[in-house]
Every structure is written in C-alpha cells, then in structure tokens.
Design a protein around this motif. Structure first.
Motif, PDB file in Angstrom:
ATOM      1  N   ALA A  93       0.841  -1.195   0.000  1.00 42.21           N
ATOM      2  CA  ALA A  93       0.000   0.000   0.000  1.00 42.21           C
ATOM      3  C   ALA A  93       0.875   1.244   0.000  1.00 42.21           C
ATOM      4  O   ALA A  93       2.048   1.191   0.388  1.00 42.21           O
ATOM      5  N   ASP A  94       0.285   2.355  -0.430  1.00 44.81           N
ATOM      6  CA  ASP A  94       1.032   3.607  -0.376  1.00 44.81           C
ATOM      7  C   ASP A  94       1.110   4.100   1.067  1.00 44.81           C
ATOM      8  O   ASP A  94       0.591   3.451   1.981  1.00 44.81           O
ATOM      9  N   LYS A 101      -1.240  -0.987  -7.180  1.00 41.51           N
ATOM     10  CA  LYS A 101      -1.521  -1.842  -8.330  1.00 41.51           C
ATOM     11  C   LYS A 101      -0.651  -1.369  -9.491  1.00 41.51           C
ATOM     12  O   LYS A 101      -0.280  -0.199  -9.558  1.00 41.51           O
ATOM     13  N   ALA A 102      -0.369  -2.268 -10.400  1.00 43.77           N
ATOM     14  CA  ALA A 102       0.404  -1.911 -11.586  1.00 43.77           C
ATOM     15  C   ALA A 102      -0.296  -0.786 -12.338  1.00 43.77           C
ATOM     16  O   ALA A 102      -1.525  -0.710 -12.362  1.00 43.77           O
ATOM     17  N   ASP A 103       0.489   0.096 -12.930  1.00 43.54           N
ATOM     18  CA  ASP A 103       0.048   1.213 -13.774  1.00 43.54           C
ATOM     19  C   ASP A 103      -0.508   2.405 -12.998  1.00 43.54           C
ATOM     20  O   ASP A 103      -1.055   3.316 -13.602  1.00 43.54           O
ATOM     21  N   GLN A 104      -0.365   2.424 -11.673  1.00 40.06           N
ATOM     22  CA  GLN A 104      -0.773   3.609 -10.925  1.00 40.06           C
ATOM     23  C   GLN A 104       0.333   4.654 -11.005  1.00 40.06           C
ATOM     24  O   GLN A 104       1.516   4.324 -11.005  1.00 40.06           O
ATOM     25  N   LEU A 105      -0.065   5.919 -11.038  1.00 39.68           N
ATOM     26  CA  LEU A 105       0.868   7.024 -10.958  1.00 39.68           C
ATOM     27  C   LEU A 105       1.031   7.362  -9.485  1.00 39.68           C
ATOM     28  O   LEU A 105       0.040   7.530  -8.765  1.00 39.68           O
ATOM     29  N   VAL A 106       2.277   7.415  -9.019  1.00 38.22           N
ATOM     30  CA  VAL A 106       2.558   7.731  -7.622  1.00 38.22           C
ATOM     31  C   VAL A 106       3.503   8.922  -7.548  1.00 38.22           C
ATOM     32  O   VAL A 106       4.142   9.297  -8.536  1.00 38.22           O
ATOM     33  N   MET A 107       3.586   9.512  -6.353  1.00 35.33           N
ATOM     34  CA  MET A 107       4.471  10.642  -6.125  1.00 35.33           C
ATOM     35  C   MET A 107       5.128  10.486  -4.757  1.00 35.33           C
ATOM     36  O   MET A 107       4.473  10.051  -3.806  1.00 35.33           O
ATOM     37  N   ALA A 114       6.283   8.812 -10.501  1.00 33.14           N
ATOM     38  CA  ALA A 114       6.723   7.502 -10.988  1.00 33.14           C
ATOM     39  C   ALA A 114       5.498   6.657 -11.294  1.00 33.14           C
ATOM     40  O   ALA A 114       4.379   6.991 -10.897  1.00 33.14           O
ATOM     41  N   LEU A 115       5.725   5.562 -11.988  1.00 29.87           N
ATOM     42  CA  LEU A 115       4.678   4.585 -12.270  1.00 29.87           C
ATOM     43  C   LEU A 115       4.974   3.298 -11.520  1.00 29.87           C
ATOM     44  O   LEU A 115       6.132   2.875 -11.441  1.00 29.87           O
ATOM     45  N   SER A 164      -2.918   8.826  -9.081  1.00 29.73           N
ATOM     46  CA  SER A 164      -3.858   8.510 -10.152  1.00 29.73           C
ATOM     47  C   SER A 164      -3.916   7.002 -10.361  1.00 29.73           C
ATOM     48  O   SER A 164      -2.889   6.339 -10.405  1.00 29.73           O
ATOM     49  N   ASN A 165      -5.122   6.488 -10.503  1.00 31.60           N
ATOM     50  CA  ASN A 165      -5.320   5.068 -10.776  1.00 31.60           C
ATOM     51  C   ASN A 165      -5.493   4.775 -12.251  1.00 31.60           C
ATOM     52  O   ASN A 165      -5.439   3.644 -12.656  1.00 31.60           O
ATOM     53  N   ALA A 166      -5.726   5.774 -13.066  1.00 34.58           N
ATOM     54  CA  ALA A 166      -6.170   5.553 -14.438  1.00 34.58           C
ATOM     55  C   ALA A 166      -5.066   5.722 -15.473  1.00 34.58           C
ATOM     56  O   ALA A 166      -5.243   6.396 -16.461  1.00 34.58           O
ATOM     57  N   ILE A 167      -3.927   5.121 -15.243  1.00 35.40           N
ATOM     58  CA  ILE A 167      -2.853   5.172 -16.236  1.00 35.40           C
ATOM     59  C   ILE A 167      -2.910   3.884 -17.051  1.00 35.40           C
ATOM     60  O   ILE A 167      -2.948   2.807 -16.502  1.00 35.40           O
ATOM     61  N   THR A 168      -2.931   4.026 -18.360  1.00 35.50           N
ATOM     62  CA  THR A 168      -2.877   2.844 -19.213  1.00 35.50           C
ATOM     63  C   THR A 168      -1.522   2.797 -19.895  1.00 35.50           C
ATOM     64  O   THR A 168      -0.877   3.831 -20.086  1.00 35.50           O
TER      65      THR A 168
END
Length: 180
Positions: A93-94, A101-107, A114-115, A164-168
């Motif tokens: 978890a953050d 989850k894979a493909d999330q944008l994090v800071m 980062a992804l 962000s959760n919506a990175i493809t």
C-alpha cells in the motif's frame, strides 16, 4: 505483472502459521510473513480481494496475537484462527493506506512522479521518469529515468502516495522537462 496465486486458507496453512506464531512471527491466511507496518486486506475463501473493505495495518505482533488498525473499524487483536477466518492477506500500500496496483501514478514526498510497474509479494517495482544520473558498472545511466524496488518500509520512508489510478500502458509518457 507479478502474479503469485496463493492457495486458499486451510488447515495446511494453519500448520505453517502455528509454527511461525510459536516463534513470535505472524503469517497471513496464505502463509506470507507479516511484519509491523505491513498492510492487509480481507479476501474471500478463493483469495479474491473484498474490494469494498478497507485495508488494515499491522501495528504490533506479540506472540500468537497480531494487532491491526483499520481505518473504519478501529483497532482489533487477531489470533491465527481469526486471520484465516477473514482471509487476511498481506498487500503493498502507499503511505496513506491505498492498495498499490500496476500502472498507478505515484508521487514521493519530494514531488518525484513515478509509475508502479509491478507489485509483488513483498515489494513494488517503481519506474521514475526523472533523468537522473546513476552509475552502473562504471557508466552513467540517465536515458528515461530509473527503476527502484520498494518494500513497505521504503514506501513509508519516502512518503510514496497514489495520485492517479487511471494510467494505461498506451498513455504512458515522460512529462518531466528533462525528457521533452
């Protein structure tokens, strides 16, 4: 993606759990070791995440008891039977308790984006877009950023949070000025 299908909670995992509890080390319902600071989620008997349930955090491990703090329910103490009954499974978890989850944008706390590339059993692979100078076998590596492997303690230390959760995969691109 890393996938680690785990067996459903059963008496066989109880054996492994019982042995670990006698050594003051706890395990989740699927046999993965738990440490203070880890996050867990409730799962069904088939090991499927109960998406509507909040994550809980391991606060203390004392002999055969584990104290969890839940964002909604408060603090509860579980033994190995409770952990199996609720199908508690360790997750990454953050720093704010959102499941990675894979493909999330994090800071990070310092503002580096980062992804999440992969989430494994005890670590997350994070790809930073910053063109940073690093050295690998004597040569500089700076084309497109770098990859870092974070354990839960690292995520907390650097204040990594999901933004962000919506990175493809098709929409991934470097937005850092050094890449443009």
């Amino acid at each position: 993606r890393l996938s680690n299908p785990r067996p459903s909670p059963s008496a066989s995992s109880a054996l492994a759990m019982g042995g670990s509890f006698s050594c003051s080390a706890a395990r989740d319902a699927y046999g993965t070791s738990l440490e203070e600071g880890d996050w867990v989620e409730c799962t069904s008997k088939a090991g499927i995440s109960e998406m509507m349930q909040p994550l809980g955090r391991v606060m203390y491990i004392n002999g055969d008891k584990v104290t969890f703090t839940w964002t909604v329910w408060g603090t509860y103490i579980y033994d190995e039977n409770d952990i199996r009954q609720y199908g508690l499974q360790r997750v990454m978890a953050d720093s704010q308790g959102r499941k990675l989850k894979a493909d999330q944008l994090v800071m990070t706390r310092e503002g580096e984006e980062a992804l999440i590339a992969e989430v494994g059993d005890g670590s997350a692979t994070v790809k930073f877009s910053r063109a940073d100078t690093q050295y690998s076998e004597g040569r500089s590596v700076c084309a497109g950023g770098y990859t870092q492997y974070f354990r839960q303690t690292d995520i907390d230390l650097f204040g990594v949070r999901v933004v962000s959760n919506a990175i493809t995969r098709g929409s991934r691109k470097c937005t850092n000025p050094t890449c443009i």
